[in-house]
Design a protein around this motif. Structure first.
Motif, short mmCIF file in Angstrom:
data_model
loop_
_atom_site.label_atom_id
_atom_site.label_comp_id
_atom_site.label_asym_id
_atom_site.label_seq_id
_atom_site.Cartn_x
_atom_site.Cartn_y
_atom_site.Cartn_z
N ASN A 107 -8.90 -13.73 -5.80
CA ASN A 107 -8.98 -15.19 -5.83
C ASN A 107 -9.09 -15.81 -4.43
O ASN A 107 -8.25 -15.56 -3.56
CB ASN A 107 -7.72 -15.73 -6.53
N HIS A 159 2.62 -19.26 -20.14
CA HIS A 159 3.05 -20.20 -19.10
C HIS A 159 3.28 -21.59 -19.66
O HIS A 159 2.33 -22.26 -20.04
CB HIS A 159 1.95 -20.36 -18.06
N ARG A 204 7.24 -18.23 -19.51
CA ARG A 204 7.57 -18.58 -18.13
C ARG A 204 7.63 -20.09 -18.03
O ARG A 204 6.72 -20.77 -18.52
CB ARG A 204 6.48 -18.03 -17.21
N TYR A 208 4.30 -25.47 -7.47
CA TYR A 208 3.57 -24.28 -7.90
C TYR A 208 3.68 -24.13 -9.43
O TYR A 208 4.75 -24.32 -10.01
CB TYR A 208 4.12 -23.00 -7.24
N ASP A 212 8.93 -18.06 -11.85
CA ASP A 212 8.23 -17.55 -10.66
C ASP A 212 8.58 -18.42 -9.46
O ASP A 212 8.26 -19.61 -9.42
CB ASP A 212 6.72 -17.58 -10.92
N HIS A 258 7.41 -17.77 -6.51
CA HIS A 258 6.15 -17.73 -5.75
C HIS A 258 6.40 -17.64 -4.24
O HIS A 258 5.85 -18.41 -3.45
CB HIS A 258 5.28 -18.95 -6.11
N GLU A 269 10.83 -14.01 -10.44
CA GLU A 269 9.65 -13.35 -9.83
C GLU A 269 9.42 -13.80 -8.39
O GLU A 269 9.58 -14.99 -8.08
CB GLU A 269 8.44 -13.72 -10.70
N GLU A 319 2.72 -8.75 -7.39
CA GLU A 319 1.34 -9.14 -7.74
C GLU A 319 0.41 -9.11 -6.54
O GLU A 319 -0.80 -9.02 -6.72
CB GLU A 319 1.32 -10.52 -8.43
N ARG A 358 4.90 -5.59 -10.68
CA ARG A 358 3.86 -6.47 -11.23
C ARG A 358 2.44 -6.17 -10.76
O ARG A 358 1.50 -6.85 -11.12
CB ARG A 358 4.20 -7.93 -10.86
N HIS A 365 0.77 -8.56 -13.47
CA HIS A 365 0.16 -9.87 -13.22
C HIS A 365 -1.00 -10.09 -14.20
O HIS A 365 -1.82 -9.20 -14.39
CB HIS A 365 -0.36 -9.85 -11.78
N ALA A 418 -2.60 -13.64 -14.52
CA ALA A 418 -3.06 -15.03 -14.42
C ALA A 418 -4.56 -15.09 -14.69
O ALA A 418 -5.21 -14.05 -14.87
CB ALA A 418 -2.72 -15.58 -13.04
N ASP A 445 -7.04 -15.58 -12.82
CA ASP A 445 -7.95 -14.95 -11.85
C ASP A 445 -8.08 -13.45 -12.08
O ASP A 445 -8.90 -12.79 -11.43
CB ASP A 445 -7.53 -15.26 -10.40
N GLU A 477 1.96 -10.32 -18.38
CA GLU A 477 1.65 -11.75 -18.25
C GLU A 477 0.32 -12.05 -18.92
O GLU A 477 -0.62 -11.25 -18.86
CB GLU A 477 1.57 -12.13 -16.76
N LEU A 518 -7.39 -21.18 -3.05
CA LEU A 518 -6.01 -21.47 -3.43
C LEU A 518 -5.48 -22.54 -2.48
O LEU A 518 -5.91 -22.63 -1.33
CB LEU A 518 -5.17 -20.20 -3.33
N TRP A 563 2.50 -20.58 0.23
CA TRP A 563 2.13 -21.26 -1.02
C TRP A 563 2.61 -20.42 -2.17
O TRP A 563 2.60 -19.21 -2.14
CB TRP A 563 0.61 -21.46 -1.12
O1 KDG Z 1 0.67 -15.67 -12.39
C1 KDG Z 1 1.43 -15.60 -11.43
O2 KDG Z 1 2.55 -15.11 -11.48
C2 KDG Z 1 0.99 -16.13 -10.15
O3 KDG Z 1 1.78 -16.13 -9.24
C3 KDG Z 1 -0.40 -16.63 -10.08
C4 KDG Z 1 -0.98 -16.62 -8.68
O4 KDG Z 1 -0.61 -17.80 -8.02
C5 KDG Z 1 -2.47 -16.55 -8.77
O5 KDG Z 1 -2.83 -15.44 -9.54
C6 KDG Z 1 -3.10 -16.47 -7.39
O6 KDG Z 1 -4.46 -16.23 -7.49
#
Ligand code: KDG
Ligand code: MG
Length: 402
Positions: free
Chosen positions: A37, A122, A147, A159, A210, A212, A236, A262, A283, A312, A314, A316, A339, A389, A402
């Protein structure tokens, strides 16, 4: 048997995906995901300019040898670009091998260990009330694990909180969006969210959160302690994990289960975390860690220490990664959870797939191979669009995670 052609397909049905398609002289082809991503074209070039020319003419059955050839042979090891590119080739080769064996990939890996793959969805909202409603919506959709992320009072963006309900996508601008972060506001707020969620829905469903990568280890320890009464499935990315030792400090302060990985690329990124039992879930997804060939090594190491998988997933991670992951999840003995963020109908049309959701579980389907293909005519309708991102700064302007 030989590989007689291979190509990279970049398509943007709402978000960018990089896909590898490998063709063989037996008429069987395989598909792999290489999406990274916000850095998609670097992996496309790594494949197109450096790996695919070395792939033509090789025997696709020799997956291990091809993996080692690209990993050792580059001299420059590891890193997200290299490992995503190797992963795409590896996924496509396992797809071909399973098709040649006339088996779903899970059978080739050792057969199913379970009837379905428990997934978490999510739920997110601009504030606590919206997030509570969203969790309720996921419960009514049949999810067993959810989540929860919420907007934070005093912060303009948080986030995990998107604009749409089903298709959260953070890579939303041609240049990175700038967001502002404040740890104190976050730490004061998150326990209230989970207190209200448990109050409303009880303890029947798994709840996850999460961080993050936003906390320092001692702050993560404090958050874990504050969340303990709410029995989370996991916390997470509580702190950045370049320093694997950082998790020891968190562990000393809380029994909350910890998930991480991830952004990891190889077993070396999680070796100490696993061997010292500093985490509970790993993950790292199939696209980041060099494909099935290397992910199996990570999962096997994790199994020795009772660490479970929680890959992981998500948006992407393309449907190709999702399909491959579901075969892996169906087989791997130390499975924990997967996920799952749904892709848009446009993305689903580009990537026809055999997997489906029912009753809180994803099922890989019984198609041979990993069960996901790419419709090249559909893909051609959606040219690449730059998308990044967001980045985060503290209130005084300092760059943050981030
Ligand atoms: O799905 C998650 O747990 C994430 O943290 C998503 C990420 O921010 C995302 O995949 C970044 O590309
Ligand atoms: Mg995450």
């Amino acid at each position: 048997m030989r590989i007689d052609a291979a190509k990279v397909i970049v398509t943007c049905p709402g978000r960018n995906f990089v896909t590898v398609k490998i063709m063989t002289d037996q008429g069987v082809h395989g598909v792999g995901d290489a999406t990274l991503n916000g850095r998609e074209l670097s992996v496309a070039s790594y494949l197109q300019d450096h790996l695919l020319p070395c792939l033509i003419g090789r025997d696709p059955r020799r997956i291990e040898d091809i993996w080692q050839y690209f990993y050792r042979g580059a001299y420059w090891r590891r890193g997200p670009v290299t490992m995503s590119a190797i992963a795409a080739i590896d996924m496509a080769l396992w797809d071909i091998k399973a098709k040649m064996a006339n088996m779903p990939l899970y059978d080739l890996l050792g057969g199913k260990s379970r009837e379905g793959v428990m997934v978490y969805g999510h739920a997110n909202g601009a504030d606590i009330e919206q997030t509570i409603d969203e969790v309720g919506r996921y419960i009514s959709l049949g999810y067993r694990a959810i989540r929860a992320q919420s907007g934070i009072p005093g912060l303009a963006a948080a986030y995990g909180v998107g604009r749409g309900k089903d298709y959260y996508e953070p890579a939303d601008a041609a240049l990175p969006t700038e967001t502002v972060w404040d740890t104190a506001k976050y730490l004061n707020f998150v326990p209230k969210l989970f207190d209200k969620l448990r109050d409303r829905y009880g303890f029947e469903h798994h709840l996850l959160h999460d961080v993050h990568h936003r906390l320092r280890p001692i702050e993560a320890g404090r958050l874990g302690k504050m969340l303990e009464p709410y029995g989370l499935f996991w916390l997470e990315d509580a702190t950045p994990a370049e320093n694997q030792e950082a998790f020891r400090l968190i562990r000393q302060h809380t029994t909350i289960p910890l998930a991480v990985g991830e952004v990891f690329n190889t077993v070396w990124d999680c070796k100490d975390l696993i061997q010292n039992q500093l985490i509970d879930y790993i993950r790292t997804p199939v696209v980041r860690a060099g494909g099935i060939t290397h992910l199996r090594r990570i999962a096997d190491l994790a199994a020795l220490y009772q660490v479970q998988t929680g890959f992981h997933g998500a948006t992407d991670l393309s449907p190709v990664t999702m399909g491959t992951a579901l075969h892996f999840d169906s087989w791997v003995p130390n499975f924990g959870i997967q996920e799952y963020m749904r892709h848009t109908p446009e993305t689903d049309a580009v990537f026809p797939h055999a997997y489906h959701f029912a009753d809180g579980y994803l099922h890989p389907g019984d198609a041979i191979g990993h069960g996901v293909d790419i419709d090249e005519a559909e893909a051609a309708k959606y040219p690449y669009k730059p998308a990044y991102l967001p980045v985060a700064r503290l209130e005084d302007g300092t760059m943050f995670n981030w």
